[in-house]
Design a protein around this motif. Structure first.
Motif, PDB file in Angstrom:
ATOM      1  N   ARG A 117      -2.127  -3.958   8.296  1.00 13.86           N
ATOM      2  CA  ARG A 117      -1.624  -2.711   7.717  1.00 13.86           C
ATOM      3  C   ARG A 117      -1.088  -1.771   8.799  1.00 13.86           C
ATOM      4  NH1 ARG A 117      -5.491   0.013   3.354  1.00 13.86           N
ATOM      5  NH2 ARG A 117      -3.856   1.584   3.663  1.00 13.86           N
ATOM      6  N   LEU A 118      -1.760  -1.740   9.941  1.00 17.46           N
ATOM      7  CA  LEU A 118      -1.276  -0.890  11.030  1.00 17.46           C
ATOM      8  C   LEU A 118       0.067  -1.408  11.550  1.00 17.46           C
ATOM      9  CD1 LEU A 118      -1.645   1.459  12.972  1.00 17.46           C
ATOM     10  CD2 LEU A 118      -2.954  -0.073  14.461  1.00 17.46           C
ATOM     11  N   GLN A 119       0.185  -2.718  11.691  1.00 18.26           N
ATOM     12  CA  GLN A 119       1.454  -3.288  12.142  1.00 18.26           C
ATOM     13  C   GLN A 119       2.577  -2.992  11.149  1.00 18.26           C
ATOM     14  OE1 GLN A 119       0.476  -7.442  12.676  1.00 18.26           O
ATOM     15  NE2 GLN A 119      -0.240  -7.149  14.788  1.00 18.26           N
ATOM     16  N   ALA A 120       2.280  -3.092   9.871  1.00 22.86           N
ATOM     17  CA  ALA A 120       3.282  -2.792   8.844  1.00 22.86           C
ATOM     18  C   ALA A 120       3.686  -1.320   8.895  1.00 22.86           C
ATOM     19  CB  ALA A 120       2.730  -3.139   7.464  1.00 22.86           C
ATOM     20  N   LEU A 121       2.717  -0.447   9.162  1.00 23.04           N
ATOM     21  CA  LEU A 121       2.998   0.985   9.262  1.00 23.04           C
ATOM     22  C   LEU A 121       3.934   1.268  10.441  1.00 23.04           C
ATOM     23  CD1 LEU A 121       2.330   3.852   8.223  1.00 23.04           C
ATOM     24  CD2 LEU A 121       0.350   3.860   9.748  1.00 23.04           C
ATOM     25  N   GLU A 122       3.660   0.660  11.583  1.00 21.51           N
ATOM     26  CA  GLU A 122       4.500   0.868  12.760  1.00 21.51           C
ATOM     27  C   GLU A 122       5.896   0.279  12.557  1.00 21.51           C
ATOM     28  OE1 GLU A 122       1.318   1.141  16.442  1.00 21.51           O
ATOM     29  OE2 GLU A 122       1.896  -0.856  15.745  1.00 21.51           O
ATOM     30  N   GLU A 123       5.976  -0.866  11.870  1.00 22.53           N
ATOM     31  CA  GLU A 123       7.279  -1.469  11.581  1.00 22.53           C
ATOM     32  C   GLU A 123       8.091  -0.612  10.612  1.00 22.53           C
ATOM     33  OE1 GLU A 123       6.429  -5.361  10.160  1.00 22.53           O
ATOM     34  OE2 GLU A 123       5.745  -6.115  12.123  1.00 22.53           O
ATOM     35  N   ILE A 162      -3.341  14.672   8.816  1.00 17.78           N
ATOM     36  CA  ILE A 162      -4.499  15.541   8.576  1.00 17.78           C
ATOM     37  C   ILE A 162      -4.118  16.704   7.674  1.00 17.78           C
ATOM     38  CG2 ILE A 162      -6.047  17.185   9.689  1.00 17.78           C
ATOM     39  CD1 ILE A 162      -6.251  15.280  12.036  1.00 17.78           C
ATOM     40  N   GLU A 163      -2.965  17.315   7.943  1.00 14.90           N
ATOM     41  CA  GLU A 163      -2.549  18.462   7.127  1.00 14.90           C
ATOM     42  C   GLU A 163      -2.263  18.047   5.690  1.00 14.90           C
ATOM     43  OE1 GLU A 163       0.622  22.187   7.164  1.00 14.90           O
ATOM     44  OE2 GLU A 163       0.514  20.817   8.864  1.00 14.90           O
ATOM     45  N   ILE A 164      -1.590  16.918   5.507  1.00 14.38           N
ATOM     46  CA  ILE A 164      -1.257  16.447   4.160  1.00 14.38           C
ATOM     47  C   ILE A 164      -2.518  16.078   3.392  1.00 14.38           C
ATOM     48  CG2 ILE A 164      -0.162  14.548   2.882  1.00 14.38           C
ATOM     49  CD1 ILE A 164       2.029  14.602   5.089  1.00 14.38           C
ATOM     50  N   LEU A 165      -3.440  15.363   4.035  1.00 14.78           N
ATOM     51  CA  LEU A 165      -4.685  14.969   3.367  1.00 14.78           C
ATOM     52  C   LEU A 165      -5.516  16.189   2.995  1.00 14.78           C
ATOM     53  CD1 LEU A 165      -5.648  11.897   5.584  1.00 14.78           C
ATOM     54  CD2 LEU A 165      -4.841  11.837   3.224  1.00 14.78           C
ATOM     55  N   ASP A 166      -5.547  17.196   3.883  1.00 19.47           N
ATOM     56  CA  ASP A 166      -6.284  18.424   3.572  1.00 19.47           C
ATOM     57  C   ASP A 166      -5.666  19.159   2.390  1.00 19.47           C
ATOM     58  OD1 ASP A 166      -8.115  17.992   5.546  1.00 19.47           O
ATOM     59  OD2 ASP A 166      -7.274  19.421   6.974  1.00 19.47           O
ATOM     60  N   ASN A 167      -4.338  19.195   2.357  1.00 21.29           N
ATOM     61  CA  ASN A 167      -3.660  19.879   1.248  1.00 21.29           C
ATOM     62  C   ASN A 167      -3.926  19.180  -0.079  1.00 21.29           C
ATOM     63  OD1 ASN A 167      -2.570  21.847   2.894  1.00 21.29           O
ATOM     64  ND2 ASN A 167      -0.615  20.805   3.169  1.00 21.29           N
ATOM     65  N   VAL A 168      -3.923  17.843  -0.055  1.00 22.60           N
ATOM     66  CA  VAL A 168      -4.200  17.082  -1.273  1.00 22.60           C
ATOM     67  C   VAL A 168      -5.632  17.328  -1.744  1.00 22.60           C
ATOM     68  CG1 VAL A 168      -4.467  14.752  -2.212  1.00 22.60           C
ATOM     69  CG2 VAL A 168      -2.473  15.305  -0.838  1.00 22.60           C
ATOM     70  N   MET A 201       0.829  -1.199   0.000  1.00 20.14           N
ATOM     71  CA  MET A 201       0.000   0.000   0.000  1.00 20.14           C
ATOM     72  C   MET A 201       0.874   1.264   0.000  1.00 20.14           C
ATOM     73  SD  MET A 201      -3.240  -0.534  -0.130  1.00 20.14           S
ATOM     74  CE  MET A 201      -4.292  -1.993  -0.090  1.00 20.14           C
ATOM     75  N   ASP A 202       0.395   2.355  -0.627  1.00 19.55           N
ATOM     76  CA  ASP A 202       1.178   3.580  -0.669  1.00 19.55           C
ATOM     77  C   ASP A 202       0.991   4.359   0.628  1.00 19.55           C
ATOM     78  OD1 ASP A 202      -1.004   5.804  -1.110  1.00 19.55           O
ATOM     79  OD2 ASP A 202      -1.538   4.142  -2.447  1.00 19.55           O
ATOM     80  N   LYS A 203       1.900   5.294   0.836  1.00 18.55           N
ATOM     81  CA  LYS A 203       1.897   6.065   2.079  1.00 18.55           C
ATOM     82  C   LYS A 203       0.614   6.889   2.230  1.00 18.55           C
ATOM     83  CE  LYS A 203       6.926   6.390   2.511  1.00 18.55           C
ATOM     84  NZ  LYS A 203       8.093   7.313   2.599  1.00 18.55           N
ATOM     85  N   PHE A 204       0.087   7.420   1.143  1.00 19.40           N
ATOM     86  CA  PHE A 204      -1.124   8.237   1.205  1.00 19.40           C
ATOM     87  C   PHE A 204      -2.302   7.410   1.723  1.00 19.40           C
ATOM     88  CE2 PHE A 204      -4.914  10.182  -0.680  1.00 19.40           C
ATOM     89  CZ  PHE A 204      -4.777  11.478  -0.227  1.00 19.40           C
ATOM     90  N   SER A 205      -2.435   6.177   1.227  1.00 19.60           N
ATOM     91  CA  SER A 205      -3.512   5.298   1.694  1.00 19.60           C
ATOM     92  C   SER A 205      -3.352   4.959   3.165  1.00 19.60           C
ATOM     93  CB  SER A 205      -3.547   4.014   0.861  1.00 19.60           C
ATOM     94  OG  SER A 205      -3.847   4.290  -0.481  1.00 19.60           O
ATOM     95  N   ASP A 206      -2.095   4.769   3.593  1.00 19.63           N
ATOM     96  CA  ASP A 206      -1.835   4.475   4.999  1.00 19.63           C
ATOM     97  C   ASP A 206      -2.219   5.670   5.882  1.00 19.63           C
ATOM     98  OD1 ASP A 206      -0.952   1.913   4.586  1.00 19.63           O
ATOM     99  OD2 ASP A 206       1.165   2.469   4.466  1.00 19.63           O
ATOM    100  N   MET A 207      -1.950   6.865   5.396  1.00 20.59           N
ATOM    101  CA  MET A 207      -2.330   8.060   6.155  1.00 20.59           C
ATOM    102  C   MET A 207      -3.845   8.147   6.313  1.00 20.59           C
ATOM    103  SD  MET A 207       0.203  11.003   4.658  1.00 20.59           S
ATOM    104  CE  MET A 207       1.975  10.947   4.954  1.00 20.59           C
TER     105      MET A 207
END
Length: 307
Positions: free
Chosen positions: A36-42, A70-76, A1-7
């Motif tokens: 996915r959360l575990q992968a994000l933390e790792e 939140i800031e990145i998603l709002d900017n996108v 998964m891409d970083k944006f989806s993880d955010m």
């Protein structure tokens, strides 16, 4: 998964206070959410959430990551809006929260006027005195009294104000007019509730002399508009922002007392502690509708007679 989806996933988990509820919102199974959360933390080598069977809470690292997400998603989202609708297009939601008195007397007519000029803006007006976490409230603009402790937010003074003690002429004719703060203990007072705390200790300052009086309230409410209504009914003496009751004072429906004292609900002696402020989150790309409304709001307040 891409970083944006993880955010987006992480923000949803915090919003829904759990992996299962966030998964239902995103159409993902609990097992997928957990993996996915575990992968994000790792990936970052830090723990982002404290998890139990019924509750999740942000760690210090998780709080930093959540704010950034939140800031990145709002900017996108804003960039997509600019691409799809053009820079000159003014449309989308506008979420505002204000105290009830101020919201109905001032913000509502200003917002209505603004929406006539920009009919594609969809307003959400929340009348609430108790927004505690502005960054996580989902509001675009928060209008509130008093100073701001959170330096990560932008606070601009919308109007100077001050606290006044006021009562109806009928009440004062029946019970007499207090001449000094100590006289209030023998009067019927109307007290605010804030997070179940009874605000019945009122603070006074005359020049360098400070005094705190604990009144015996006749009635309590967590709604400033209710306190104003009771004062107009002649039930007792209220400690209010002058902006809330200025029209009542001008029409002699309410009379101010103990005018030689600076008054507040707390020990602050700063004049700015009672001012009306506009608070919003600092964003590099502030949506145009928000920028326009802020300008509109300040223009309308600046045109009013200063108190």
């Amino acid at each position: 998964m891409d970083k944006f989806s993880d955010m987006a996933m992480f923000v949803s988990i915090v919003k829904h206070q759990g992996l299962a509820a966030a998964g239902r919102d995103l159409g993902l199974s609990p097992a997928t959410m957990t993996a996915r959360l575990q992968a994000l933390e790792e990936r970052y080598g830090v723990k982002l959430l404290n998890r139990s069977t019924r509750h999740v809470s942000l760690t210090d690292s998780g709080e930093l990551y959540h704010k950034a997400c939140i800031e990145i998603l709002d900017n996108v989202s804003e960039a997509e809006n600019l691409i799809q609708n053009g820079v000159k297009e003014v449309k989308g939601s506008l979420k505002i929260v204000a105290p009830k008195d101020i919201g109905k007397q001032y913000i509502l007519p200003i917002l209505s006027e603004f929406c006539k000029q920009y009919p594609d803006v969809v307003p959400y007006l929340y009348l609430d005195d108790h927004i505690s976490n502005i960054a996580e409230s989902g509001m675009d603009i928060v209008i509130r009294y008093g100073e701001l402790a959170d330096s990560s937010l932008i606070s601009r003074r919308l109007s100077p104000s001050r606290r006044v003690l006021c009562a109806s002429p009928e009440y004062l004719a029946k019970h007499g007019t207090p001449l000094k703060p100590q006289d209030l203990v023998n009067h019927d007072c109307l007290a605010m509730l804030r997070s179940n705390e009874e605000l019945k200790t009122w603070h006074f300052q005359e020049q360098d002399k400070k005094n705190a009086i604990t009144v015996v309230p006749k009635r309590f409410s967590d709604d400033g508009e209710v306190i104003r209504y009771w004062a107009l009914e002649g039930v007792g003496i209220a400690l209010k922002s002058v902006l809330d009751v200025q029209a009542d004072i001008n029409s002699l429906r309410l009379v101010t007392v103990l005018n030689g004292y600076m008054k507040n609900f707390n020990t602050s002696t700063s004049i700015s502690s009672t001012d009306l402020n506009v608070v919003y989150i600092s964003k590099k790309y502030q949506p145009k509708r928000i920028r326009l409304f802020l300008d509109f709001l300040f223009d309308r307040f600046n045109s009013m007679t200063q108190i």
